[in-house]
Scaffold this active site. Sequence first.
Site, mmCIF file in Angstrom:
data_model
loop_
_atom_site.group_PDB
_atom_site.id
_atom_site.type_symbol
_atom_site.label_atom_id
_atom_site.label_comp_id
_atom_site.label_asym_id
_atom_site.label_seq_id
_atom_site.Cartn_x
_atom_site.Cartn_y
_atom_site.Cartn_z
ATOM 1 N N GLN A 65 -4.363 -19.758 20.434
ATOM 2 C CA GLN A 65 -5.139 -18.838 19.607
ATOM 3 C C GLN A 65 -5.211 -17.453 20.231
ATOM 4 O OE1 GLN A 65 -9.030 -20.472 18.812
ATOM 5 N NE2 GLN A 65 -8.211 -22.447 18.135
ATOM 6 N N CYS A 66 -4.925 -17.348 21.515
ATOM 7 C CA CYS A 66 -4.994 -16.057 22.202
ATOM 8 C C CYS A 66 -3.853 -15.145 21.740
ATOM 9 C CB CYS A 66 -4.908 -16.249 23.707
ATOM 10 S SG CYS A 66 -6.245 -17.230 24.396
ATOM 11 N N THR A 77 1.433 -4.493 4.745
ATOM 12 C CA THR A 77 1.200 -4.810 6.159
ATOM 13 C C THR A 77 0.647 -6.210 6.397
ATOM 14 O OG1 THR A 77 -1.017 -3.821 6.071
ATOM 15 C CG2 THR A 77 0.806 -2.393 6.753
ATOM 16 N N ASP A 78 -0.065 -6.775 5.418
ATOM 17 C CA ASP A 78 -0.805 -8.012 5.689
ATOM 18 C C ASP A 78 0.088 -9.165 6.124
ATOM 19 O OD1 ASP A 78 -3.212 -6.827 5.225
ATOM 20 O OD2 ASP A 78 -3.449 -7.600 3.194
ATOM 21 N N THR A 113 0.817 -1.216 0.000
ATOM 22 C CA THR A 113 0.000 0.000 0.000
ATOM 23 C C THR A 113 0.846 1.260 0.000
ATOM 24 O OG1 THR A 113 -1.801 -1.139 1.153
ATOM 25 C CG2 THR A 113 -1.762 1.248 1.308
ATOM 26 N N ASP A 120 2.023 -7.145 -3.746
ATOM 27 C CA ASP A 120 1.108 -6.974 -2.628
ATOM 28 C C ASP A 120 1.535 -8.020 -1.601
ATOM 29 O OD1 ASP A 120 -1.358 -7.838 -1.015
ATOM 30 O OD2 ASP A 120 -2.060 -6.009 -1.991
ATOM 31 N N SER A 121 1.566 -7.644 -0.337
ATOM 32 C CA SER A 121 2.136 -8.583 0.644
ATOM 33 C C SER A 121 1.320 -9.862 0.760
ATOM 34 C CB SER A 121 2.287 -7.921 2.012
ATOM 35 O OG SER A 121 1.034 -7.740 2.635
ATOM 36 N N SER A 122 0.072 -9.860 0.304
ATOM 37 C CA SER A 122 -0.720 -11.091 0.314
ATOM 38 C C SER A 122 -0.121 -12.145 -0.614
ATOM 39 C CB SER A 122 -2.159 -10.805 -0.113
ATOM 40 O OG SER A 122 -2.783 -9.922 0.789
#
Length: 358
Positions: A294-295, A105-106, A29, A73-75
């Site tokens: 998962q926390c 950022t992703d 981005t 794109d970082s994806s």
Amino acid sequence: MTSLKIIKLDTAASASSPLSVLVIYTGGTFGMVYDRRLETLVPFNFEQILERIPELARLRFSISVLVLDELLDSSNMVPNNWLEISRIIGEHYEQYDSFVIVHGTDTMAYTASALSFLFENLNKPVILTGAQLPIGAARTDAVENFITALEIAAARDEQQRPMVPEVAIYFHSYLLRGNRARKQESSQFNAFQSENYPYLAEAGVTIDYNRPYIRAYDSTKPFAVHETLDANVVILKLFPGISPSVMHSIFSIEGLKGVVLETYGAGNAPTAPWFLETLEKATDRGLILLNVSQCTGGRVLQGRYQTSKYLNEMGLVSGADLTSEAAVTKLMFLLGQYGDDSAMIRQKLTESLRGELS
């Protein structure tokens, strides 16, 4: 050596301020501007960054820019991209004092974690940054993030040693250890957090460094870049109602070598016989299972509760307070280094290699 072109920016560096920073632009981005003709956002020529951020000309250190051939794109980031970035830094390690990576950022936390493992005995700053709004937007966060990341990369202590000799993420006033960070926000500027480790620095009117938590500088060991990752891993997030067929299909993936198991709370999982049997069969045939929570905060305390003691008995490795991003990249790294030596991999998973574990 890479043949990518490097452009040196015209800054206020002088013979009395010889510090040099190499900026590696990967895409994301950050580098998007509005094209009036197309009426859409398009990538801008990062080599012309001074036109977008003229304040860079006042910085008293040398800045050079290297743009990847294929902006991502970082994806779309994959392990081969991490290896490419690490090779670039390895090839230019002696030439520059520090490095700033501009990244989407992703998947930034994944890249930061992977790089931290690929670099052995790193003693120079490698700072990742990016933006939630494009540099072409009126309210962009790109300018502050980029300038401060550069200043942190160039910062030196009283002995003229790098202030932050490790892989870190700078975003929205905070510097975080790269393999402790996670993306938490997609609509606010404070995109990253590090619940299980204090921030390394906070940027306000001045940049305040949290020195006790920054990796100590140590120039006694030679720097090296590892060149192998094994991506035959998967992250499996448990949820109420997960079925035997789902578990079986995942653990039956051809070539699979490791599973990051995202369990509940402090490392707890179902105790249904079919579930435990699936895990036991997987470990019996050599799959490495790494248990993380998962926390966002807290840690795995495997065996503390009845619902996790069976995991201990089966040989699952406790990930303690590893993030999922650090867990999966560490597993890729260790599989790449040690191959079929599962005993060594299991041992190394429990050790803090780059400050990723408490």
